[in-house]
Scaffold this motif. Structure first.
Motif, short mmCIF file in Angstrom:
data_model
loop_
_atom_site.label_atom_id
_atom_site.label_comp_id
_atom_site.label_asym_id
_atom_site.label_seq_id
_atom_site.Cartn_x
_atom_site.Cartn_y
_atom_site.Cartn_z
N VAL A 22 0.95 -1.12 -0.05
CA VAL A 22 -0.06 -0.06 -0.03
C VAL A 22 0.81 1.30 0.16
N LEU A 23 1.83 1.27 0.86
CA LEU A 23 2.71 2.39 0.95
C LEU A 23 3.62 2.65 -0.48
N LYS A 24 3.65 1.69 -0.90
CA LYS A 24 4.72 1.79 -2.40
C LYS A 24 3.81 2.31 -3.54
N GLN A 25 2.57 2.35 -3.28
CA GLN A 25 1.66 2.91 -4.21
C GLN A 25 2.07 4.19 -5.09
N THR A 26 2.00 4.26 -6.35
CA THR A 26 2.42 5.46 -7.25
C THR A 26 1.38 6.44 -6.78
N GLU A 27 0.17 6.15 -6.50
CA GLU A 27 -0.87 7.25 -6.09
C GLU A 27 -0.58 7.39 -4.62
N LYS A 28 0.02 8.59 -4.28
CA LYS A 28 0.59 9.08 -2.89
C LYS A 28 -0.46 9.50 -2.00
N ASP A 29 -1.52 10.05 -2.54
CA ASP A 29 -2.66 10.76 -1.62
C ASP A 29 -3.63 9.58 -0.96
N LEU A 30 -3.27 9.02 0.16
CA LEU A 30 -3.95 7.89 0.64
C LEU A 30 -3.66 7.82 2.17
N GLU A 31 -4.42 7.08 2.70
CA GLU A 31 -4.60 6.96 4.44
C GLU A 31 -4.79 5.36 4.49
N LEU A 32 -4.07 4.61 5.25
CA LEU A 32 -3.88 3.42 5.45
C LEU A 32 -4.64 3.12 6.78
N ILE A 33 -5.65 2.55 6.77
CA ILE A 33 -6.51 2.22 8.04
C ILE A 33 -6.35 0.88 8.63
N ILE A 34 -5.75 0.68 9.70
CA ILE A 34 -5.62 -0.95 10.07
C ILE A 34 -6.35 -1.18 11.09
N ILE A 35 -7.37 -1.92 11.08
CA ILE A 35 -8.38 -2.43 12.19
C ILE A 35 -7.91 -3.83 12.67
N ASP A 36 -7.27 -3.68 13.83
CA ASP A 36 -6.75 -4.85 14.59
C ASP A 36 -7.78 -5.44 15.51
N ASN A 37 -8.28 -6.71 15.24
CA ASN A 37 -9.06 -7.50 16.33
C ASN A 37 -8.15 -7.91 17.48
N TYR A 38 -7.57 -7.04 18.18
CA TYR A 38 -6.81 -7.24 19.33
C TYR A 38 -5.77 -8.50 19.22
N SER A 39 -4.95 -8.53 18.20
CA SER A 39 -4.04 -9.41 18.03
C SER A 39 -3.20 -9.61 19.30
N THR A 40 -2.78 -11.08 19.32
CA THR A 40 -1.85 -11.37 20.31
C THR A 40 -0.35 -11.51 20.00
N ASP A 41 -0.13 -10.91 18.66
CA ASP A 41 1.14 -11.58 18.24
C ASP A 41 2.01 -9.96 18.14
N ASN A 42 2.91 -9.86 17.35
CA ASN A 42 3.71 -8.42 17.44
C ASN A 42 3.12 -7.64 16.43
N SER A 43 1.96 -7.85 16.03
CA SER A 43 1.49 -6.81 14.84
C SER A 43 1.60 -5.41 15.15
N GLU A 44 0.99 -5.16 16.24
CA GLU A 44 0.78 -3.54 16.75
C GLU A 44 2.32 -3.15 16.85
N LYS A 45 3.24 -3.77 17.57
CA LYS A 45 4.64 -3.26 17.63
C LYS A 45 5.49 -3.10 16.32
N GLU A 46 4.97 -3.98 15.16
CA GLU A 46 5.58 -3.85 13.87
C GLU A 46 5.09 -2.54 13.42
#
Length: 216
Positions: A22-46
């Motif tokens: 997503v962040l490498k898209q040629t179209e730069k005018d964007l926002e990425l909304i990550i909806i995390d279902n309370y993951s118990t791994d290191n998703s948030e940290k990463e």
């Protein structure tokens, strides 16, 4: 602006690939909304290691209903357009640019495109079909042909037509939404180019046989 909604749960390793695409898209005018279902791994940290103000990380308990996470992400978004990507899928760099171009040039409501299905054992192209002018009948008779991670549409449509969170649509809530939109005569447009990759792993929520039947 284009808002990308990405629901996730315990997909730390695959999630970063999706985010990077997503962040490498040629179209730069964007926002990425990550909806995390309370993951118990290191998703948030990463995710918090990523130095990009376009990324928003939101914790949200969806109680097993992925449609609820998608709707929450849409409600939190600020863009004119919405794109969806699952945490185990990824895009070609020109995906958003190409979808936006088709959306504006052809005055349609929903754009979708072909993907490569990746299983770790090989690849298969989705060969999504163009919906006939009677899109609702086409979807009923021939089945789903839209990969959710390929869909690009106007936010105003989703404001009026959110994903169903009812138990009886669990597992096919995306197809149910396309049917509703088609019944209300919104215009669909297929981009035949392969602009994304759909991962069929062991923990994939969709049943592989159902996915292949729907989009082949």
């Amino acid at each position: 602006m284009i808002s990308i909604v990405l629901p996730t749960f315990n997909r730390e390793k695959l999630l970063l690939r999706a985010v990077d695409s997503v962040l490498k898209q040629t179209e730069k005018d964007l926002e990425l909304i990550i909806i995390d279902n309370y993951s118990t791994d290191n998703s948030e940290k990463e995710i918090y290691k990523i130095d990009d103000k376009r990324v928003k990380f939101i914790k949200y308990r969806n109680n097993g209903v992925i449609a609820s996470s998608r709707n929450y992400g849409v409600n939190a978004s600020r863009g004119k357009y919405i794109a969806f990507i699952d945490s185990d899928d990824w895009w070609e760099d020109i995906k958003l640019e190409r979808c936006l171009e088709v959306m504006e040039d052809e005055e349609v409501d929903i754009v979708y495109h072909n993907c490569m299905i990746e299983s770790g054992k090989g690849r298969k192209k989705t060969n999504c079909r163009h919906l006939s002018y009677r899109a609702y009948d086409d979807l009923i008779v021939n089945g789903n042909t839209l990969v959710t991670s390929s869909v690009f549409l106007k936010k105003a449509i989703l404001d009026k037509n959110p994903f169903s969170e009812e138990e009886n649509t669990l597992g096919w809530e995306d197809y149910e939404l396309w049917l509703r939109l088609a019944k209300n005569e919104y215009k669909f447009k297929l981009v035949k180019e392969t602009l994304g990759f759909y991962w069929l792993g062991e923990d994939n929520f969709d049943n592989p046989e159902r996915v292949l039947k729907n989009i082949s």
